[in-house]
Design a protein around this motif. Structure first.
Motif: not given
Length: 181
Positions: A92-103, A141-149
């Motif tokens: 939902n337009g938020g900042s990146a969260v690294r998944l899988f404990s950075d593995v 670019e991810v934020y642009e996708l969130y905004q439909s641009r």
């Protein structure tokens, strides 16, 4: 997708390096809701049956993870894998969260079906857009996708959205130009 039993079969997309996966979903259920999957291997991306949790298995035979989220009416889910095989989630337009404990999650991600996983768990919610890129989109670019641009479609291999659906024929047309329909 009508929130009951719809799915879209596509030619297999093999994501072996960097990628970005984007979906816009209106969650109306607390059951397993799989947005992307594969008919024969165990890769899947969607919601867990636990309220407000995403379920991700991005490599066949790899680890899975559930990640708690606070859903809104229409959720925007973006996963990226970078050149070091690290997975980030943007929700939902938020900042990146690294998944899988950075593995690192190395290996291929195969997708050949939308709206269901290989085990017949349909998306019991609604979706109206899906995009897959063969590159890692930047945070901007991810934020642009969130905004439909959409300013840069380089590497776009799947693009399904409301204007790509023909209600008369019941056929979705892939607007990426890659003929994944």
């Amino acid at each position: 997708f009508d929130g009951t039993d719809d799915s879209i079969s596509i030619p297999q997309i093999s994501l072996t390096n960097s990628y970005t996966i984007f979906a816009r979903v209106n969650r109306t259920s607390t059951s397993y809701d799989f947005i992307f999957g594969h008919t024969t291997n165990n890769t899947k991306i969607g919601y867990d049956n636990i309220a407000n949790s995403l379920f991700l298995r991005v490599v066949n035979g790899g680890s899975s993870i559930t990640y708690g989220v606070t859903s809104s009416t229409w959720d925007t889910i973006v996963l990226t894998r970078d050149s070091s095989d690290k997975i980030d989630l943007y929700f939902n337009g938020g900042s990146a969260v690294r998944l899988f404990s950075d593995v690192a999650q190395s290996g291929a991600l195969y997708i050949d079906i939308l709206g269901v996983d290989g085990g017949g768990n349909y998306l019991a919610s609604k979706a109206n857009e899906a995009r897959i890129y063969t590159r890692t989109l930047s945070a901007t670019e991810v934020y642009e996708l969130y905004q439909s641009r959409y300013s840069n479609d380089t590497g776009l291999v799947l693009n399904l959205n409301p204007s790509s659906y023909n209600a008369t024929s019941g056929v979705w047309e892939d607007l990426s130009g890659q003929n994944n329909d």
